[in-house]
Each structure stands twice: as structure tokens, then as C-alpha cells.
Design a protein around this motif. Structure first.
Motif, PDB file in Angstrom:
ATOM      1  N   ARG A  18      -2.845 -12.349   7.062  1.00 36.30           N
ATOM      2  CA  ARG A  18      -3.002 -12.681   5.649  1.00 36.30           C
ATOM      3  C   ARG A  18      -1.722 -13.321   5.117  1.00 36.30           C
ATOM      4  O   ARG A  18      -0.631 -12.906   5.481  1.00 36.30           O
ATOM      5  N   PRO A  21       0.594 -11.844  -1.139  1.00 35.51           N
ATOM      6  CA  PRO A  21       1.081 -12.400  -2.409  1.00 35.51           C
ATOM      7  C   PRO A  21       2.529 -11.997  -2.721  1.00 35.51           C
ATOM      8  O   PRO A  21       3.026 -10.986  -2.227  1.00 35.51           O
ATOM      9  N   CYS A  42       2.466  -4.719   2.459  1.00 36.74           N
ATOM     10  CA  CYS A  42       1.533  -3.599   2.575  1.00 36.74           C
ATOM     11  C   CYS A  42       0.089  -4.094   2.540  1.00 36.74           C
ATOM     12  O   CYS A  42      -0.820  -3.383   2.983  1.00 36.74           O
ATOM     13  N   LEU A  43      -0.116  -5.311   2.034  1.00 32.98           N
ATOM     14  CA  LEU A  43      -1.464  -5.874   1.979  1.00 32.98           C
ATOM     15  C   LEU A  43      -1.828  -6.639   3.252  1.00 32.98           C
ATOM     16  O   LEU A  43      -2.922  -7.181   3.363  1.00 32.98           O
ATOM     17  N   HIS A  45      -2.932  -7.053   7.200  1.00 32.26           N
ATOM     18  CA  HIS A  45      -3.824  -6.259   8.060  1.00 32.26           C
ATOM     19  C   HIS A  45      -3.070  -5.051   8.609  1.00 32.26           C
ATOM     20  O   HIS A  45      -1.918  -5.167   9.009  1.00 32.26           O
ATOM     21  N   LYS A 275       0.416  -2.224  -8.766  1.00 34.57           N
ATOM     22  CA  LYS A 275      -0.892  -1.751  -8.285  1.00 34.57           C
ATOM     23  C   LYS A 275      -1.009  -1.854  -6.769  1.00 34.57           C
ATOM     24  O   LYS A 275      -2.092  -2.121  -6.242  1.00 34.57           O
ATOM     25  N   VAL A 276       0.107  -1.662  -6.070  1.00 37.26           N
ATOM     26  CA  VAL A 276       0.054  -1.610  -4.615  1.00 37.26           C
ATOM     27  C   VAL A 276       0.626  -0.284  -4.139  1.00 37.26           C
ATOM     28  O   VAL A 276       1.390   0.387  -4.845  1.00 37.26           O
ATOM     29  N   VAL A 277       0.251   0.083  -2.916  1.00 39.82           N
ATOM     30  CA  VAL A 277       0.673   1.331  -2.295  1.00 39.82           C
ATOM     31  C   VAL A 277       1.806   1.034  -1.320  1.00 39.82           C
ATOM     32  O   VAL A 277       1.634   0.258  -0.383  1.00 39.82           O
ATOM     33  N   GLY A 308       2.493   0.200   3.706  1.00 37.05           N
ATOM     34  CA  GLY A 308       1.867   1.114   2.754  1.00 37.05           C
ATOM     35  C   GLY A 308       1.134   2.265   3.424  1.00 37.05           C
ATOM     36  O   GLY A 308       0.239   2.862   2.817  1.00 37.05           O
ATOM     37  N   ASN A 309       1.522   2.593   4.650  1.00 38.06           N
ATOM     38  CA  ASN A 309       0.811   3.649   5.380  1.00 38.06           C
ATOM     39  C   ASN A 309       1.421   5.014   5.081  1.00 38.06           C
ATOM     40  O   ASN A 309       2.251   5.531   5.832  1.00 38.06           O
ATOM     41  N   VAL A 310       0.986   5.586   3.994  1.00 36.09           N
ATOM     42  CA  VAL A 310       1.548   6.846   3.501  1.00 36.09           C
ATOM     43  C   VAL A 310       0.398   7.815   3.262  1.00 36.09           C
ATOM     44  O   VAL A 310      -0.680   7.409   2.842  1.00 36.09           O
TER      45      VAL A 310
END
Lengths: 323, 323
Positions: A18, A21, A42-43, A45, A275-277, A308-310
């Protein structure tokens, strides 16, 4: 390692990875006292930049060799990146994980199609198991950072930062990168050297695990005193890589080290305003941008959220912190 | 309302609104039993798609009129979209909010440069206050959904879905859209009618507040029995709009209604697998895609996450739910 290798990786990744952004929020700008541009890997894949390097390394293999499959040692983001990239290539991936790895990570890697081989940390030799499996089945080992095609893959993130920062009107700024072994940091630094020379990379690490910061200051590789006990597990490595350190030494500005509390607060602010993890290790660069402004120069700063793997419990801890 | 108006809005939004990504995860595909493509409008400026309509409506105003400023009634996402779009235009925005609105929303709207005017729900007439301020200062009222240029702005999200679904190889699918007054739903439906006729819009709502679903089934506008008591506050409106309903009636498939628990589970799954933050009302379309598969046809489904403005306590509630 040069820009041509990164551009070749970018061609192989096109349509598969990807283009993440570059996010921003006036609320973060206000906290930092300057514009803050956040590259939201984090966005990507599998929830981290690791997919880029995995795809780069797998896609460049000789097709006959590739068909036999790949093998990796990892209990974290590299494992998931390799498993997903291998499945998308239609080839087997063996991931060697310690038997005490969290169930969620084992299940996650299996869910992405990885064949997980567990070993007992106390009684078994991880490298021997990997070597035996690789020999028996003709698997190719993909190292997590000290591997040119992995560095080239992570460098594609830097090509995107160069373009997106230019679109945002930013040509001179520090680019703070969450740094473990230095694959992402050195890859981005090489890309920016060629495509956006006014952007300077600076590695960010957790306090107490700042081997890259200390190595850059000393001009030679330094090791971490400890390897466990950080919530930023995704970016804790024994020392900078043999390939990555010379690149970082030539191109990067001084490292930045942030506290765990700062990383957790950055996670909460990314939740509130972007708004992201973010996972703790993926939030250290944003934490440096927000809370170490006196160590940064210029009217703008770019930083990565590298993963963002939490798990929910750790995320709730971040949400509960008073700001 | 036609596609030309949406394309004109897209030109005005270019370089100002974000082109949000179309995300996916093999884990969500497995739950849904088909491919799931998620348009992450929570990553739009101000954390919801509302910025698109706000920018569209403000940017089309006669410059002299625009300079005087705009006014809106809202305590939620429309307020923030208007405040941010007005500030980026360098014009004043007055937002009329009830005095019992949550502090965070008042502070958030002020933080984006909005001039907040509070009124007492019990003793004051909101419309009279708005009309007086508008007349005194020459402000233009921007309605939240029943306004052609707002619908056109939300429709730009549909232009992006058409392109991104085609890139993903999806030309026939249901497109489930979180639906309040119908601005986003009707805008996307118009865009897809022209650009991707194999994609059919279906509105998603919370159970008990499914006025659009019931209106579509009845062929005429139906009202909600109640207007409070839903955690999906962002998409609860008394009834479909006078402008939006005929468009939805002509173009949309049957509506879908999900439970609050399904919306909260979808929030947790977006956290785990997409690394984005969804608010309850912004998660109803994903909830329908994941948990109402028997009401959907085809090998793929597209859905919006329309917003991510959720407070930490509600998000923790979503994280705590057993899946």
C-alpha cells in the motif's frame, strides 16, 4: 546499496504494497509547536512496514528457488510480513518462533498462511533448527534488517515520504524514524538522500534501548545492556546492523530517545487526532516529534508510525494515561 | 443533482481533502466469507467524511458572501468539518451547540477555529438564535445533509470508491454506507451510478434507528420513534432528507440494521486488523458486512468507516467485548 536498488524494489512492490497516507492534525501541530506530518505505516499490509522488505526480498528471488519457500526467525512484525508476502506469491513460509511466544502472534502468523515451527528457548538451538529445515527443504532465509533487498524494500517508504512531503510543501525537515536494527531507518535515509536532500533522517528509540543513538554518537557500534523489559518490543534489537549502521552513520542526524510514557501518550494522541492504531515501538518517532521539540529544528517535522500490532490491554493502558 | 456536480466538487476538493485508502485484511475476509474492502473515511480531515461536504459547500460560495462566514447547527462531525473547512478558507465559522454538549466536542470545535455559540435546550430557540446571527453578520447556513453541494461533496468519496474498487478488481458488489440523513449515502450512490454501475449502495443503520431502511421498504419517508439512546449518535437523525431520500429510493438496495454489539465488535475488528479507529456510528457498515453476510450477495463487499470520533471510554468498551 543505492537508490537504483530502492527504485527497483518500488517497481516490484507497485500494486502489492500500500502507498500509506501522510497524515496530520492541527492539534498535533499545536502540541509540537511546528507542523507534524505522520507516515502511517501501521496501515501497511500486516500492520507494519515490514511487509515492504519482505515483499522486496521474496520478489527478487530466482523463481525456481523462490518456489521452494522462505524461512524467517521472528515472533513479531517481520514474521507477519514474510507470511503475507509469501502467501501472496503462492509459496510456503516457515517461521521459527519460541514456544513461549504469545498465542496471538502465533495465531496471527498462522492466519496469514505461515507454517510456524516452535522451539524451546531453554533446550533447543534456534539457528540449528532453521539451518536443518532450510537445507532439507531448500528454503531461503530472509533476515529482518541486515539484508540489502530488505533495506531496499523499506526504502520505498522513503520514496513515498519524499513525494508526499513535497506535495505538502515541506522540503526541509527532520524525518524521525522508529528504529530497531535500522532497516527502515537506513532505507528511508538512502531514498531521501537521492530524492529529498533537505530531509534528514533521525532514528528514534526507547530510553534504555538506544543502541543506535549511542552508536551514532560514538561513531562505532554499541550494544544494548539489556534486551527485554521494554514495551517497545518491536524495535528492540541487540545492536545496529553491520549493513545498516554505516548507512545511518553517513546520513542520519543524532538519535532521539523517548520514555515509555511518552510512547504511550503518543499512541493516545494518534488515536484521538489521527484515528490510527500505533503500537508502542511504532509510536516512539511521534513521541519524539511531540515531546522532544527542543532537540528538533525547523518549522516542520516528519515522523513514521511504523506499526500498529498492539494488543487491546496495552492500548487501553495508553488510552488511560492523563495527557 | 447529477455526476457533473460531484465532479465539480471533486475539482474543488483536490489538494484539500484527503484521498482516503481502501483497506482490507485477510482476517476480515475470513469472517465475512467474502472479500471486504473498507473505505477509511475516519482518516479524512477532522476524522470523518463530513469535511468533504463542508469544503464543497464553502468553496462554491460567492467569494464576497463567503468572506462573511458560515454558520452550522451541530454538536458532532458536521461541526468539526465546517470549522476546519472554514479555517482553511480563512473565514469565520459559527457553530451553534447545546450548552450540555460534551466538553470534548466543544473544545474540539473551538480547537479547529470554530466560534461556538451555546444555547440552552430548555429555554432558548436554536433556530431563532441562528437566524439572528446569520442576519446580523451575513453568515451562510450550511445544512448537514439536505443541501446539494454537501451531497456533491460526500459524493467525491464515491468517485474514489469507484476507482479504488476497480484497481482491486471489484466491479460488482454491494457498497454498504453508514447512513444518517443520507448525504453520504446518496452522494456515493450518484457517483457509482455514473462511474461503477455494478456497485450498488446499501444504507446501514443501528437497530431501532433504521428510518432509512424502513423508508426504502415503504417507498415513503418514515420517522424514527426515538432520537436518543443510541451509541451511534453520529448517524441518528429524525428521518431521511427531502433531497436525499428520492436519490436513495431510486438507486439503493435494501437497508441493513445492526445491533450496538455488532457495531462495537466491528470497532474492535477494525482496531485489530485494519489499525484504524472507528466510532460506533462509523462502524455499522463494517458490522453489516461482517455479521449480516446472509443479507448480502456476491464475492466481495465494500463498506465505509465513516468516522472515528469516539472517546476513549467507548473505545475501551469495544476492546473489552469477547469476539
Amino acid at each position: 546499496m543505492d537508490i537504483a536498488r530502492i527504485e527497483a524494489a518500488a517497481k516490484r512492490l507497485a500494486g502489492h504494497a500500500r502507498r500509506t497516507p501522510l497524515l496530520s492534525s492541527p492539534f498535533l501541530d499545536e502540541i509540537a509547536g511546528r507542523r507534524v506530518l505522520v507516515k502511517a505505516e501501521c496501515l501497511q499490509h500486516t500492520g507494519s512496514f515490514k511487509f515492504r522488505g519482505a515483499w522486496s526480498a521474496i520478489s527478487v528471488l530466482d523463481p525456481e528457488l523462490r518456489q521452494r519457500g522462505v524461512i524467517a526467525f521472528s515472533s513479531g512484525n517481520h514474521a507477519q510480513g514474510i507470511a503475507a508476502a509469501a502467501r501472496m506469491h503462492g509459496i510456503p513460509a516457515v517461521i521459527i518462533m519460541p514456544s513461549d511466544a504469545p498465542d496471538a502472534k502465533v495465531a496471527g502468523t498462522r492466519g496469514l498462511g505461515g507454517e510456524v515451527v516452535l522451539y524451546d528457548r531453554a533446550s533447543e538451538d534456534r539457528d540449528a533448527i532453521g539451518a536443518r529445515l532450510a537445507a532439507e527443504r531448500g528454503l531461503t532465509l530472509i533476515k529482518p534488517f541486515d539484508e540489502p533487498e530488505v533495506i531496499a524494500g523499506q526504502g520505498t517508504c522513503g520514496l513515498e515520504i519524499a513525494e508526499q512531503a513535497a506535495e505538502a510543501g515541506v522540503s526541509e525537515a527532520d524525518v524521525i524514524v522508529c528504529c530497531g536494527g535500522g532497516g527502515l531507518t537506513s532505507g528511508i535515509a538512502l531514498a531521501l538522500e537521492a530524492r529529498a536532500p533537505g530531509l534528514r533522517v533521525r532514528p528514534a528509540e526507547p530510553e534504555g534501548f538506544d543502541d543506535v543513538k549511542r552508536s551514532l554518537a560514538a561513531g562505532e557500534i554499541a550494544r544494548n545492556a539489556q534486551l527485554s523489559g521494554s514495551i517497545c518490543d518491536a524495535i528492540v534489537t541487540p545492536q545496529p546492523g553491520e549493513l545498516t549502521f554505516p548507512i545511518m552513520r553517513r546520513l542520519c542526524g543524532p538519535g532521539l530517545a523517548v520514555s515509555e510514557e511518552e510512547a504511550l501518550k503518543a499512541m493516545q494522541l494518534a488515536f484521538r487526532h489521527l484515528k490510527v492504531v500505533a503500537e508502542p515501538g511504532g509510536a516512539v518517532a511521534l513521541a519524539a516529534a511531540l515531546f522532544h521539540g527542543d532537540e528538533i529544528e525547523g518549522n516542520a517535522v516528519v515522523c513514521t508510525i511504523s506499526g500498529g500490532n498492539v494488543d487491546p490491554e496495552m492500548f487501553k493502558r495508553a488510552l488511560d494515561l492523563p495527557l
